[in-house]
Design a protein around this motif. Structure first.
Motif, PDB file in Angstrom:
ATOM      1  N   ASP A  76       0.836  -1.209   0.000  1.00 18.58           N
ATOM      2  CA  ASP A  76       0.000   0.000   0.000  1.00 18.58           C
ATOM      3  C   ASP A  76       0.865   1.250   0.000  1.00 18.58           C
ATOM      4  OD1 ASP A  76      -2.282  -1.592   0.266  1.00 18.58           O
ATOM      5  OD2 ASP A  76      -2.093  -1.599   2.470  1.00 18.58           O
ATOM      6  N   GLU A  77       0.333   2.319  -0.572  1.00 19.18           N
ATOM      7  CA  GLU A  77       0.995   3.612  -0.499  1.00 19.18           C
ATOM      8  C   GLU A  77       0.236   4.539   0.441  1.00 19.18           C
ATOM      9  OE1 GLU A  77       3.147   3.778  -4.899  1.00 19.18           O
ATOM     10  OE2 GLU A  77       1.422   5.077  -4.500  1.00 19.18           O
ATOM     11  N   HIS A  93       6.654   3.827   7.217  1.00 20.47           N
ATOM     12  CA  HIS A  93       7.609   2.794   6.807  1.00 20.47           C
ATOM     13  C   HIS A  93       7.500   1.565   7.712  1.00 20.47           C
ATOM     14  CE1 HIS A  93      11.391   1.060   5.426  1.00 20.47           C
ATOM     15  NE2 HIS A  93      11.688   0.895   6.700  1.00 20.47           N
ATOM     16  N   ARG A  94       7.415   1.786   9.015  1.00 20.05           N
ATOM     17  CA  ARG A  94       7.335   0.672   9.976  1.00 20.05           C
ATOM     18  C   ARG A  94       6.060  -0.146   9.792  1.00 20.05           C
ATOM     19  NH1 ARG A  94      11.409  -0.773  13.542  1.00 20.05           N
ATOM     20  NH2 ARG A  94       9.668  -1.601  14.753  1.00 20.05           N
ATOM     21  N   SER A  95       4.997   0.483   9.303  1.00 16.49           N
ATOM     22  CA  SER A  95       3.751  -0.266   9.096  1.00 16.49           C
ATOM     23  C   SER A  95       3.893  -1.241   7.924  1.00 16.49           C
ATOM     24  CB  SER A  95       2.594   0.703   8.796  1.00 16.49           C
ATOM     25  OG  SER A  95       2.691   1.193   7.453  1.00 16.49           O
ATOM     26  N   GLY A  96       4.943  -1.061   7.121  1.00 16.78           N
ATOM     27  CA  GLY A  96       5.141  -1.910   5.943  1.00 16.78           C
ATOM     28  C   GLY A  96       4.690  -1.222   4.664  1.00 16.78           C
ATOM     29  N   ALA A  97       3.942  -0.136   4.807  1.00 19.25           N
ATOM     30  CA  ALA A  97       3.460   0.601   3.633  1.00 19.25           C
ATOM     31  C   ALA A  97       4.584   1.485   3.087  1.00 19.25           C
ATOM     32  CB  ALA A  97       2.249   1.456   4.002  1.00 19.25           C
ATOM     33  N   THR A  98       4.353   2.048   1.897  1.00 16.18           N
ATOM     34  CA  THR A  98       5.352   2.904   1.254  1.00 16.18           C
ATOM     35  C   THR A  98       4.913   4.360   1.346  1.00 16.18           C
ATOM     36  OG1 THR A  98       5.788   1.106  -0.270  1.00 16.18           O
ATOM     37  CG2 THR A  98       6.620   3.279  -0.899  1.00 16.18           C
ATOM     38  N   PRO A  99       5.738   5.213   1.964  1.00 17.86           N
ATOM     39  CA  PRO A  99       5.377   6.636   2.025  1.00 17.86           C
ATOM     40  C   PRO A  99       5.514   7.307   0.659  1.00 17.86           C
ATOM     41  CG  PRO A  99       7.157   6.087   3.585  1.00 17.86           C
ATOM     42  CD  PRO A  99       7.014   4.936   2.642  1.00 17.86           C
ATOM     43  N   PRO A 122      -3.052   3.834  -7.970  1.00 19.53           N
ATOM     44  CA  PRO A 122      -3.957   2.704  -7.683  1.00 19.53           C
ATOM     45  C   PRO A 122      -3.675   2.045  -6.327  1.00 19.53           C
ATOM     46  CG  PRO A 122      -2.387   2.167  -9.439  1.00 19.53           C
ATOM     47  CD  PRO A 122      -2.246   3.630  -9.169  1.00 19.53           C
ATOM     48  N   ARG A 123      -2.475   2.256  -5.781  1.00 15.15           N
ATOM     49  CA  ARG A 123      -2.144   1.603  -4.505  1.00 15.15           C
ATOM     50  C   ARG A 123      -2.323   2.525  -3.289  1.00 15.15           C
ATOM     51  NH1 ARG A 123       3.252  -1.152  -4.157  1.00 15.15           N
ATOM     52  NH2 ARG A 123       4.130   0.740  -5.045  1.00 15.15           N
TER      53      ARG A 123
END
Ligand SMILES: *Cc1c(COP(=O)(O)O)cnc(C)c1O
Length: 367
Positions: A76-77, A93-99, A122-123
């Motif tokens: 996810d973004e 970043h720590r959540s695993g998502a992309t900033p 879309p993400r």
């Protein structure tokens, strides 16, 4: 020296109340996640006008847990501002998502909706809206934008305790709100602390599991959670400090008004005054000056401390160089990072301190 913060000047009655609270906790024999935390969670949620408060270890964890409770993660973004505390982006970043980094509105330094629109893809799953310096603005527009695009709104309220927009408080607009109680924040502990707020029952349950190893009950783990618990001591101290928050906020607003009225220097620009009186809680009072380093040295020589929030935009921080950003660039963030300066604005400043700051700023000259 007039410092950015001076906790030693806080009211003696507050200190006495905190000592009694500390004694109560010590004598209770229960130190992590207990009655003090539960009581403070209820109080703070009620103050913010939401159903649930989940006490956590700090503001950064509050953002990470907020995102994870919404199932925002790898793949996810998450769009946010490049003019914020590093913790905002680190938490994403720590959540695993992309900033993904968007630009600001130069008049307020708040996240620009136009820039966010250019960052969507879309993400895109969430926006972390940072109420920078204590300001809420255009919340109706943010809520309806997120609703219509099916994007979660997560509020970074670390600087905006009880700032309100049309009578509603910071943290009550998004799916989740994240607070920090770091000592220098408007409501600060005597150590680290934070809280997640939400009105959704399921998100609240998930967040409260995540903060404590992901367990639903002791030794039964539903998720890979964190250790991000709030101490009884900090919760008890925060409840005493909460009694003073309205008064301290009014004091900050009064100082800000005096600054705005009296700072007159053609090389210095003040960020725009809020459109609603209660929308700004003045965690920081920020001015802009092209000769920022010279101004800072001038202030120091007149006994006035100052700091920049923030001197390096997120996209120029080493781990963030390659992050996706607004295709038009982050020019306003860069300009702000180069020119911004925060003046002292803590609640216990005397009138004479405020006057000293004003005179120091107004006497700035360049030969
Ligand atoms: C302070 C702050 C944080 C992080 O809070 P901590 O309690 O220090 O982890 C996050 N975002 C913003 C905007 C902050 O000012």
């Amino acid at each position: 020296m007039i410092l950015m913060n001076d906790f030693k000047t806080e009211p003696a009655e507050l200190r006495a109340a905190m000592l009694r609270a500390a004694q109560r906790v010590i004598e209770s024999g229960w130190y992590v996640l207990g009655n003090e935390v539960a009581q403070f969670e209820r109080l703070w949620a009620e103050k913010c006008g939401v159903s649930h408060g989940i006490g956590v270890a700090n503001g950064m964890d509050a953002i990470e847990i907020s995102l994870r409770a919404l199932n925002v993660g790898p793949g996810d973004e998450v769009v946010t501002t490049a003019m914020t505390a590093f913790a905002t982006v680190l938490a994403i970043h720590r959540s695993g998502a992309t900033p993904v980094l968007a630009d600001i509105d130069p008049d307020t330094a708040l996240l620009s909706l136009e820039s966010v629109k250019r960052c969507l893809g879309p993400r895109t799953k969430a926006i972390v809206l940072v109420h920078l310096y204590g300001q809420l603005a255009e919340m109706d527009a943010w809520v309806s934008f997120c609703d219509s695009h099916n994007i979660f709104l997560v509020e970074d309220c670390a600087q905006a305790h009880l700032a309100s927009w049309n009578g509603r408080f910071a943290g009550s607009f998004g799916a989740m709100g994240a607070f920090s109680f770091y000592p220098t924040k408007n409501l600060g502990a005597l150590g680290d602390g934070g809280m997640v707020v939400t009105t959704d029952d399921e998100y609240a349950v998930y967040a409260s599991k995540l903060r404590n190893y992901g367990q639903r009950q002791r030794y039964y783990h539903d998720h890979y959670g964190l250790n991000s618990r709030l101490d009884e001591m900090q919760a008890a101290l925060l409840m005493e400090r909460l009694r003073y928050l309205d008064q301290f906020t009014e004091s900050r607003r009064k100082i800000a008004l005096t600054y705005a009225k009296n700072i007159r220097q053609n090389r210095i620009e003040i960020l725009s005054t809020p459109t609603q009186q209660k929308s700004h809680v003045y965690h920081l009072f920020v001015i802009k000056c092209n000769e920022r380093e010279l101004l800072q040295a001038h202030l120091k020589s007149h006994g006035v401390d100052s700091l920049s929030h923030y001197p390096v935009s997120i996209h120029h921080q080493i781990p963030c160089i390659d992050l996706k950003k607004d295709p038009k660039g982050l020019g306003y963030c860069e300009e702000h990072a180069r020119t911004c300066l925060s003046l002292p604005i803590y609640p216990q400043m005397e009138n004479s301190d405020v006057e000293t700051v004003i005179n120091a700023v107004n006497s700035f000259r360049i030969d």
